[in-house]
Design an enzyme around this catalytic site. Structure first.
Site, PDB file in Angstrom:
ATOM      1  N   ASP A 122    -103.661  -1.719 -42.010  1.00  0.00           N
ATOM      2  CA  ASP A 122    -102.216  -1.911 -42.069  1.00  0.00           C
ATOM      3  C   ASP A 122    -101.715  -2.070 -40.638  1.00  0.00           C
ATOM      4  OD1 ASP A 122     -99.640  -2.254 -42.899  1.00  0.00           O
ATOM      5  OD2 ASP A 122     -99.535  -0.452 -44.127  1.00  0.00           O
TER       6      ASP A 122
HETATM    7  C1  BGC Z   1     -96.682  -2.280 -44.346  1.00  0.00           C
HETATM    8  C2  BGC Z   1     -97.526  -3.205 -45.195  1.00  0.00           C
HETATM    9  C3  BGC Z   1     -97.259  -4.634 -44.843  1.00  0.00           C
HETATM   10  C4  BGC Z   1     -97.552  -4.818 -43.374  1.00  0.00           C
HETATM   11  C5  BGC Z   1     -97.393  -6.236 -42.912  1.00  0.00           C
HETATM   12  C6  BGC Z   1     -96.780  -2.620 -42.874  1.00  0.00           C
HETATM   13  O1  BGC Z   1     -95.792  -1.950 -42.157  1.00  0.00           O
HETATM   14  O2  BGC Z   1     -97.095  -0.962 -44.565  1.00  0.00           O
HETATM   15  O3  BGC Z   1     -97.275  -2.967 -46.548  1.00  0.00           O
HETATM   16  O4  BGC Z   1     -98.021  -5.486 -45.635  1.00  0.00           O
HETATM   17  O5  BGC Z   1     -96.662  -4.000 -42.640  1.00  0.00           O
HETATM   18  O6  BGC Z   1     -96.097  -6.626 -42.871  1.00  0.00           O
END
Ligand code: BGC
Length: 732
Positions: free
Chosen positions: A262
């Site tokens: 993530d």
């Molecule tokens: C979130 C994810 C997301 C990623 C990309 C993160 O802050 O937890 O769910 O896909 O950002 O935007």
């Protein structure tokens, strides 16, 4: 490209090039207005920008085409760049937020919605979406419950599978489709206290039986990617968790695709106190099997060095790089790096996409109360209706995760009502501001100048409109910046200013139909006292107004069911229906001293999982079983007849629940094991049957095995998680 050519390409790449395939940089490196969904640390240098294998948060046919052209030209092996985006519940056509989609209990409709989203995203140059979120959520305080399909592993599994199938189609090369990413592996929804990013402590059986189930089912459909979660699990960050990623994800679930971290989660292992510095974090993430480092800079900074020093073998690196190259190949990027892009039009909302979104909205609405048949509207041709409240005429009907959808495409509730009713019969009044003064949102503090004066004026206009009306449609709820990432809350009440509006409206003595727009369960006991009807509308998206009016006007009967428990009070959270019994369960009636209970509140939900009313009535016959005993290779059938005994066509969600009465480990008091959405005309009856097989009875036993145990089981075929009379059968 065939497998051999791909491997030859890999062999020809320099160490630096290989490492960079594992690096993902924010889209802001290419376009200033790219969506940034986390904290950024500094800018990528020229080399990283030239060689990073993927980016996220940018879309748009013309600009992605331009970025791709430039990138390929400069890349030593002309390997295309991969564009990823959070298309969570819509790209241009925005569907209800995932929690609303859960409420439809309609995986087919959800799949079709994912197809629309994939087509639109692909036309805008996007190759992969960071969806579905298969996290199990039992805590309404966690703002990301909005992004889940609810508290139930079976429902979540069906929905996550539908989304993967819809996004990816049969062939990833098809320019109508994009790659799916199942996230956030694992147990991100179990953070302590419902606080985002918080640690989770889960026994292995709870993890396996409940939290891992939806990811596991979705992974069986071969999503191109899986994303790690931010949290620790039993003391080890998911992003550096070898047991989770190697043993469970790769070995047991057989996942062969790309594992991406993530946002900055690799580097965050330093804050967790699990990695010493960026180099150590890169090492630990690689060892756990993380292929792509999303934005933390640890791989771009240190992976090359780690391979050169032998701490990471070149073989391990090559395997990870090959997975990324394979994904690019599966998407057809080597044949056509501009796959899907429609340079003239890009992605657009169409009549067809609107039609489907409208249907999904109508299916997602959950009718919680309907005293004296307050709904549907249309009591008479001259009925005067006042649409009052901050959600009555707003275009902000989509969640914070639908940033690529434009508000201007959204149909508001009042706009939709204006299409149905004579202008002289309806009025709009905003009633109050959306939030209390200085409310905290994901994006900062919301301060409104002259808040007090403004609200006094809005309220007096609303009172005037209410006095004029026969019926008030009161549109309340939680602002879309108060659910989603980083929006945990310790209170589940509506804003004070909205509750004051409700109270003033009730003093007028008019019929009050309250619509609740929300990304999470809220405390609605006080709202129920003052309302004649309550309809939960979630964050319904582009066709929100039309879908809501289809139900309010009686064109369609409401058929959504709660995918998550609505508590009496926040103090009950985490709350879910599929709990274990205590040794002192509270009796259904009679004295309950010294039983497991709250002194000041019920144990269960105010509105439970699976619950929802209709405009018509359904009568269930007694359920029956095809036999009372089964062996592990037999199938048993549970059936019920359902009849529409009202005078309107409607859909009913027939639900199957099971309980293993005694086990080597205690089993939940009920677990959803099947459901079916059934359409019935007035007077019509259908028999609904569910097959029960041995594999549905398996769990993580005291022997640490995934198996069933012989013994007695209960079955319910009924209307909600608290409804029905159990039948019994025996597994021999
Ligand atoms: C979130 C994810 C997301 C990623 C990309 C993160 O802050 O937890 O769910 O896909 O950002 O935007």
């Amino acid at each position: 490209m065939d497998k051999k050519a791909l491997e030859a390409l890999l062999q020809d790449m320099s160490l630096e090039e290989k490492v960079m395939q594992l690096v993902q940089i924010p889209g802001s490196e290419y376009e200033a207005d790219a969506e940034i969904t986390g904290v950024t640390r500094g800018q990528a240098d020229d080399k990283v920008k030239r060689l990073a294998g993927s980016t996220l948060g940018v879309w748009g046919s013309k600009r992605l085409k331009k970025i791709q052209q430039q990138y390929i030209k400069e890349h030593p092996h002309h390997i295309p760049l991969m564009f990823m985006l959070d298309v969570i519940h819509g790209h241009k056509t925005v569907f209800p937020c995932p929690l609303g989609q859960g409420a439809t209990f309609d995986p087919e409709g959800v799949k079709k919605g994912a197809e629309v989203q994939a087509r639109e995203a692909s036309a805008d140059g996007v190759h992969a979406t960071f969806s579905p979120m298969a996290d199990l959520c039992r805590d309404a305080r966690w703002g990301r419950i909005m992004e889940s399909t609810g508290e139930d592993k079976f429902l979540n599994s069906r929905m996550a599978v539908a989304m993967v199938e819809g996004y990816q189609g049969d062939d990833l090369k098809s320019p109508e489709h994009v790659a799916a990413c199942v996230k956030h592996f694992a147990a991100y929804g179990a953070g302590e206290g419902g606080r985002d990013y918080n640690n989770t402590e889960l026994s292995e059986h709870t993890l396996r039986e409940h939290y891992l189930r939806a990811y596991c089912e979705a992974i069986k459909k071969n999503p191109a990617m899986v994303m790690t979660s931010f949290n620790t699990i039993n003391g080890i960050p998911a992003t550096g968790n070898t047991f989770l990623m190697k043993k469970i994800l790769r070995e047991e679930f057989g996942f062969k695709g790309v594992l991406i971290s993530d946002w900055a989660a690799v580097g965050e292992m330093i804050n967790h106190g699990f990695a010493e510095d960026q180099k150590d974090a890169a090492l630990k993430a690689m060892m756990a099997g993380v292929d792509i480092d999303m934005t933390s800079g640890c791989y771009s900074g240190y992976l090359e060095e780690l391979v050169k020093s032998g701490e990471i073998s070149e073989k391990m690196l090559d395997e990870a790089v090959l997975r990324v190259l394979n994904m690019k190949n599966d998407l057809g990027l080597f044949d056509d790096p501009f796959r899907g892009i429609d340079p003239e039009v890009g992605a657009a909302v169409t009549e067809e996409s609107r039609k489907h979104a409208r249907k999904v909205v109508a299916e997602s609405l959950v009718l919680l109360e309907n005293k004296n048949k307050a709904l549907p509207l249309n009591k008479s041709d001259s009925e005067k209706i006042a649409f009052i409240g901050p959600f009555a005429n707003t275009k902000r009907l989509q969640s914070s995760w639908a940033f690529s959808g434009e508000d201007e495409n959204t149909v508001t509730v009042f706009e939709a009502a204006s299409e149905i009713y004579e202008s002289g019969n309806i009025k709009f009044a905003e009633g109050c501001t959306m939030m209390d003064q200085d409310s905290v949102t994901a994006r900062g503090i919301c301060h409104v100048d002259n808040w007090q004066e403004k609200n006094e004026k809005l309220l007096s206009e609303a009172v005037e409109a209410a006095k004029w009306a026969d019926t008030i449609v009161l549109c309340l709820g939680e602002d879309s910046t108060q659910s989603g990432e980083a929006t945990s809350k310790a209170s589940l009440k509506l804003p004070e200013v909205q509750l004051r509006l409700l109270s003033e409206m009730s003093k007028t003595g008019k019929r009050i139909v309250t619509l609740i727009f929300t990304g999470r369960p809220l405390e609605l006991a006080d709202v129920a006292k003052l309302s004649d009807a309550i309809l939960v509308c979630w964050l319904p998206g582009t066709e929100g107004g039309n879908g809501v009016m289809d139900v309010l006007s009686g064109m369609t009967s409401p058929s959504g069911r709660l995918p998550v428990s609505f508590p009496y009070t926040v103090g009950q959270e985490p709350l879910h229906y599929d709990m274990y019994s205590t040794g002192r369960p509270k009796p259904a009636s009679g004295p309950s001293e010294y039983t497991s209970r709250y002194l000041d509140c019920e144990n269960g939900a105010l509105y439970p999982f699976g619950y929802g009313l209709s405009y018509t009535n359904f009568e269930y016959s007694e359920a029956s079983l095809s036999k009372e005993k089964m062996t592990s290779d037999e199938t048993l059938t549970a059936s019920v007849k359902v009849r529409n005994i009202g005078d309107m066509k409607g859909d009913v969600i027939v639900q199957l629940y099971l309980r293993d009465i005694t086990g080597s480990r205690v089993r939940p008091v009920r677990e959803l094991a099947g459901f079916e959405r059934v359409s019935l005309n007035p007077g019509e009856e259908k028999e609904i049957s569910f097959a029960i097989k041995e594999e549905m009875l398996r769990f993580w036993t005291a022997e640490e095995k995934w198996e069933s145990e012989p013994g007695k089981f209960n079955v319910w075929v009924c209307d909600s998680s608290v409804d029905g009379t159990p039948l019994e059968f025996c597994l021999e």
